[in-house]
Design a protein around this motif. Structure first.
Motif, PDB file in Angstrom:
ATOM      1  N   GLN A  35       9.179  10.693  -1.081  1.00 24.11           N
ATOM      2  CA  GLN A  35       9.866  10.895   0.187  1.00 24.11           C
ATOM      3  C   GLN A  35       9.315  12.041   1.033  1.00 24.11           C
ATOM      4  O   GLN A  35       9.415  11.992   2.263  1.00 24.11           O
ATOM      5  CB  GLN A  35      11.367  11.055  -0.034  1.00 24.11           C
ATOM      6  CG  GLN A  35      11.818  12.250  -0.805  1.00 24.11           C
ATOM      7  CD  GLN A  35      13.331  12.190  -1.069  1.00 24.11           C
ATOM      8  OE1 GLN A  35      13.988  11.166  -0.868  1.00 24.11           O
ATOM      9  NE2 GLN A  35      13.880  13.285  -1.539  1.00 24.11           N
ATOM     10  N   GLU A  36       8.717  13.051   0.421  1.00 23.96           N
ATOM     11  CA  GLU A  36       8.109  14.103   1.243  1.00 23.96           C
ATOM     12  C   GLU A  36       6.911  13.562   2.035  1.00 23.96           C
ATOM     13  O   GLU A  36       6.719  13.891   3.206  1.00 23.96           O
ATOM     14  CB  GLU A  36       7.685  15.279   0.367  1.00 23.96           C
ATOM     15  CG  GLU A  36       8.842  16.110  -0.163  1.00 23.96           C
ATOM     16  CD  GLU A  36       9.676  16.730   0.954  1.00 23.96           C
ATOM     17  OE1 GLU A  36       9.158  17.612   1.655  1.00 23.96           O
ATOM     18  OE2 GLU A  36      10.845  16.321   1.125  1.00 23.96           O
ATOM     19  N   ALA A  37       6.101  12.694   1.379  1.00 17.36           N
ATOM     20  CA  ALA A  37       4.969  12.083   2.087  1.00 17.36           C
ATOM     21  C   ALA A  37       5.468  11.117   3.154  1.00 17.36           C
ATOM     22  O   ALA A  37       4.917  11.049   4.267  1.00 17.36           O
ATOM     23  CB  ALA A  37       4.070  11.346   1.088  1.00 17.36           C
ATOM     24  N   ILE A  38       6.519  10.354   2.843  1.00 21.06           N
ATOM     25  CA  ILE A  38       7.083   9.419   3.816  1.00 21.06           C
ATOM     26  C   ILE A  38       7.698  10.179   4.992  1.00 21.06           C
ATOM     27  O   ILE A  38       7.549   9.788   6.152  1.00 21.06           O
ATOM     28  CB  ILE A  38       8.145   8.515   3.136  1.00 21.06           C
ATOM     29  CG1 ILE A  38       7.487   7.632   2.084  1.00 21.06           C
ATOM     30  CG2 ILE A  38       8.873   7.664   4.166  1.00 21.06           C
ATOM     31  CD1 ILE A  38       8.470   6.888   1.206  1.00 21.06           C
ATOM     32  N   GLN A  48      18.259  11.430   7.219  1.00 17.80           N
ATOM     33  CA  GLN A  48      17.737  10.066   7.174  1.00 17.80           C
ATOM     34  C   GLN A  48      17.255   9.704   5.775  1.00 17.80           C
ATOM     35  O   GLN A  48      17.484   8.586   5.295  1.00 17.80           O
ATOM     36  CB  GLN A  48      16.594   9.900   8.186  1.00 17.80           C
ATOM     37  CG  GLN A  48      17.040   9.840   9.633  1.00 17.80           C
ATOM     38  CD  GLN A  48      15.867   9.733  10.578  1.00 17.80           C
ATOM     39  OE1 GLN A  48      14.965  10.583  10.559  1.00 17.80           O
ATOM     40  NE2 GLN A  48      15.865   8.704  11.409  1.00 17.80           N
ATOM     41  N   LEU A  49      16.586  10.648   5.113  1.00 14.97           N
ATOM     42  CA  LEU A  49      16.133  10.400   3.748  1.00 14.97           C
ATOM     43  C   LEU A  49      17.317  10.201   2.812  1.00 14.97           C
ATOM     44  O   LEU A  49      17.308   9.317   1.955  1.00 14.97           O
ATOM     45  CB  LEU A  49      15.263  11.560   3.250  1.00 14.97           C
ATOM     46  CG  LEU A  49      13.854  11.668   3.820  1.00 14.97           C
ATOM     47  CD1 LEU A  49      13.198  12.955   3.348  1.00 14.97           C
ATOM     48  CD2 LEU A  49      13.010  10.458   3.417  1.00 14.97           C
ATOM     49  N   GLN A 103      12.280  -0.480   9.424  1.00 13.50           N
ATOM     50  CA  GLN A 103      11.662  -1.433   8.504  1.00 13.50           C
ATOM     51  C   GLN A 103      11.798  -0.987   7.052  1.00 13.50           C
ATOM     52  O   GLN A 103      12.095  -1.795   6.168  1.00 13.50           O
ATOM     53  CB  GLN A 103      10.186  -1.616   8.864  1.00 13.50           C
ATOM     54  CG  GLN A 103       9.955  -2.332  10.180  1.00 13.50           C
ATOM     55  CD  GLN A 103       8.485  -2.394  10.561  1.00 13.50           C
ATOM     56  OE1 GLN A 103       7.620  -1.843   9.876  1.00 13.50           O
ATOM     57  NE2 GLN A 103       8.182  -3.065  11.674  1.00 13.50           N
ATOM     58  N   LEU A 104      11.602   0.311   6.809  1.00 13.74           N
ATOM     59  CA  LEU A 104      11.756   0.822   5.445  1.00 13.74           C
ATOM     60  C   LEU A 104      13.203   0.706   4.990  1.00 13.74           C
ATOM     61  O   LEU A 104      13.490   0.349   3.843  1.00 13.74           O
ATOM     62  CB  LEU A 104      11.293   2.282   5.376  1.00 13.74           C
ATOM     63  CG  LEU A 104      11.338   2.940   3.990  1.00 13.74           C
ATOM     64  CD1 LEU A 104      10.529   2.153   2.975  1.00 13.74           C
ATOM     65  CD2 LEU A 104      10.831   4.381   4.072  1.00 13.74           C
ATOM     66  N   GLY A 165      -1.973   7.348  -1.808  1.00 13.87           N
ATOM     67  CA  GLY A 165      -0.974   7.350  -0.757  1.00 13.87           C
ATOM     68  C   GLY A 165       0.282   6.587  -1.142  1.00 13.87           C
ATOM     69  O   GLY A 165       0.285   5.785  -2.067  1.00 13.87           O
ATOM     70  N   TRP A 166       1.362   6.820  -0.399  1.00 17.50           N
ATOM     71  CA  TRP A 166       2.660   6.275  -0.773  1.00 17.50           C
ATOM     72  C   TRP A 166       2.750   4.762  -0.595  1.00 17.50           C
ATOM     73  O   TRP A 166       3.489   4.085  -1.321  1.00 17.50           O
ATOM     74  CB  TRP A 166       3.775   6.964   0.010  1.00 17.50           C
ATOM     75  CG  TRP A 166       3.770   6.794   1.503  1.00 17.50           C
ATOM     76  CD1 TRP A 166       3.144   7.582   2.412  1.00 17.50           C
ATOM     77  CD2 TRP A 166       4.436   5.767   2.257  1.00 17.50           C
ATOM     78  NE1 TRP A 166       3.368   7.129   3.702  1.00 17.50           N
ATOM     79  CE2 TRP A 166       4.177   6.014   3.637  1.00 17.50           C
ATOM     80  CE3 TRP A 166       5.238   4.675   1.923  1.00 17.50           C
ATOM     81  CZ2 TRP A 166       4.665   5.212   4.656  1.00 17.50           C
ATOM     82  CZ3 TRP A 166       5.738   3.875   2.942  1.00 17.50           C
ATOM     83  CH2 TRP A 166       5.452   4.129   4.280  1.00 17.50           C
ATOM     84  N   ARG A 167       1.981   4.191   0.323  1.00 17.93           N
ATOM     85  CA  ARG A 167       2.048   2.753   0.554  1.00 17.93           C
ATOM     86  C   ARG A 167       1.506   1.974  -0.651  1.00 17.93           C
ATOM     87  O   ARG A 167       2.105   0.987  -1.103  1.00 17.93           O
ATOM     88  CB  ARG A 167       1.272   2.379   1.820  1.00 17.93           C
ATOM     89  CG  ARG A 167       1.868   2.973   3.089  1.00 17.93           C
ATOM     90  CD  ARG A 167       1.073   2.578   4.319  1.00 17.93           C
ATOM     91  NE  ARG A 167       1.613   3.224   5.506  1.00 17.93           N
ATOM     92  CZ  ARG A 167       2.638   2.776   6.205  1.00 17.93           C
ATOM     93  NH1 ARG A 167       3.251   1.661   5.827  1.00 17.93           N
ATOM     94  NH2 ARG A 167       3.071   3.424   7.274  1.00 17.93           N
TER      95      ARG A 167
END
Length: 423
Positions: A35-38, A48-49, A103-104, A165-167
């Motif tokens: 979540q920090e990267a997102i 929001q997180l 979207q997430l 990466g997070w994706r």
């Protein structure tokens, strides 16, 4: 439906269902380490997180959970678990393709709806495979899936994010669940209802209103469900925000942090939940109230260590203080589910689990991460990066003590309510 005539078949099914539960929490926990990267990539706030990992997910998780559980009390539970696993794994994988917060959020809602069909049918199957005197231990074993999932969620998420990466992390972690869904569908046998107790299922159907009314009449369940919800509130807040806290306050990288949290929260939590269930079964043979005394004592013991985590001056001591609350964090889970099943009839078990999880997740999963995020945002103007540390300090330990008090109150009514349980 085939019967489980050999213990090995029951244990095989239990192990597979535990792996499914682990995948549930891998997919769920992955977001915490990422979540920090997102947040940086999508420009999100802590509120929001917290909503993303808490209330928005929980709302759809619990809303879908009860109708799916009603379906499971009448239909093939194994097939429901397999289908649910396929849905949430697919939604996890496509989380890596999103371009914005909405979207997430929608992808995580899909994960929540899928995961709603995992636990209640599994709980019901396990209660039919294992007799009451082994049930807390068996459900404790199943509940190690929480910690195993957290272990691999932190470990895989941390290092995949570090290098790719997070994706990519979402896609890599989501795909194997689709294969596991086929394993469940074609290798696990649906147990006959009531098999472990040599009881026959009645032809009389029970409505959701009947199950809710029965559970509401049991003071044991009222206090126990609220106690479990409060402990889940503290547990989900900790699981969802600890990585961010350690990154912000102590400057750790996601790879290094993921390895430590996998060991402490993942492995430690698995030891605790399994040991807690076995201990409760042994002590409960002398006095049923031990099933609720054990989580009450655990809550009191863990609180000072949970407090100390947020007062340590550096990463090493903070991680060391996490060990005790991490080991004890999910002791209540298998015990609470097993006790709920003892209070109801055969055709009410999946539904009773869903009702328990409805309360637990609305308060715990819905409230814990979100409230900590709100408090952190409120303190950010005065305390900057330290706001999250203070938010967790002010919220988590008091809720743990509050939980322990309700487990004790539930124990005062347990023996009377067990005598009144449907046969």
């Amino acid at each position: 439906m085939s019967q489980y005539r050999a213990d090995r078949r029951a244990w095989y099914a239990l192990c597979v269902l535990t792996v499914v539960y682990a995948f549930n929490f891998i997919d769920r926990q992955l977001l915490a380490i990422l979540q920090e990267a997102i947040k940086a990539d999508l420009g999100l706030s802590d509120s929001q997180l917290g909503l993303l990992t808490g209330f928005a997910f929980a709302l759809f998780y619990v809303t879908a959970g009860i109708p799916i559980a009603r379906w499971a009390d009448r239909s093939n539970r194994r097939n429901i678990v397999a289908l649910s696993l396929a849905v949430w794994s697919f939604m996890t994988a496509i989380s890596g393709l999103v371009n914005n917060y909405v979207q997430l959020l929608l992808a995580r809602v899909g994960v929540g709806i899928g995961e709603a069909g995992g636990s209640p049918p599994s709980h019901s199957m396990i209660s039919d495979m294992f007799p009451p005197e082994q049930r807390a231990g068996a459900l404790g074993f199943y509940s190690t899936g929480v910690s195993i999932g957290i272990l691999f969620g932190f470990l895989l998420g941390g290092w995949l994010n570090e290098f790719f990466g997070w994706r990519v992390a979402f896609m890599v972690v989501g795909a194997p669940g689709l294969i596991l869904a086929l394993v469940v569908r074609f290798t696990v046998t649906e147990p006959r209802r009531g098999m472990s107790e040599a009881r026959e299922m009645s032809d009389d159907s029970t409505s959701l209103r009947d199950v809710v009314a029965l559970l509401w009449q049991r003071k044991t369940f009222r206090h126990m469900a609220f106690a479990a919800s409060l402990y889940a509130f503290a547990g989900y807040a900790t699981a969802n925000w600890t990585a961010s806290f350690m990154i912000r306050t102590h400057g750790m990288s996601t790879g290094e942090l993921g390895s430590w949290l996998a060991l402490i929260i993942g492995f430690g939590g698995a030891v605790g939940v399994l040991g807690g269930g076995v201990l409760a079964d042994r002590l409960g043979a002398r006095d049923d109230r031990w099933y609720l005394w054990v989580p009450a004592i655990v809550g009191v013991v863990a609180t000072p260590f949970a407090t100390a985590v947020y007062l340590m001056p550096s990463a090493g001591p903070a991680l060391a203080m996490m060990v005790v609350p991490a080991v004890l964090s999910n002791v209540y889970l298998g015990i609470t589910i097993a006790t709920s099943h003892r209070l109801v009839g055969l055709q009410m078990r999946a539904t009773s689990s869903a009702i328990l999880f409805f309360v637990l997740n609305i308060i715990g999963l819905g409230g814990g991460p979100w409230i900590v995020g709100l408090v952190s945002d409120a303190l950010a103007g005065s305390y900057g990066l330290d706001s999250l540390r203070l938010a967790m300090l002010y919220v988590v330990p008091p809720v743990m003590l509050w939980s322990a008090s309700h487990f004790y109150l539930a124990s005062r009514h347990l023996r009377t309510d067990l005598l009144a349980a449907p046969q």
